[in-house]
Design a protein around this motif. Structure first.
Motif: not given
Length: 81
Positions: A36-37, A42-44, A74-78
């Motif tokens: 999750c982290i 990574g998304g950021a 977005g990365g968090n949601a995925l």
């Protein structure tokens, strides 16, 4: 850095930290928390890189900040469920 920019950065960080706390209450364990982290960070990074290609001057700073925020969301949601 202006006062408004600082406030927006702090508000975005606070909003993202609220998203992270939900993943630690599940039964996924440490491996799920790391994923999750990693997805959020990574998304950021990817969002910030994409945002850096847009605009110039102060507009580019806003584009990087917006890209990083949206990429982290977005990365968090995925990766977090």
């Amino acid at each position: 850095m202006s006062k408004l920019t600082t406030i927006l950065i702090l508000a975005g960080g606070l909003a993202l930290s609220g998203c992270q706390s939900a993943a630690t209450t599940g039964s996924t364990g440490r491996a799920g928390e790391f994923g999750c982290i990693a997805g959020t960070v990574g998304g950021a990074v990817v969002g910030g890189l994409v945002g850096s290609t847009i605009g110039a001057g102060t507009g580019q700073l806003w584009a990087v900040g917006t890209g990083a925020t949206l990429g982290a969301a977005g990365g968090n949601a995925l990766t977090c469920y």
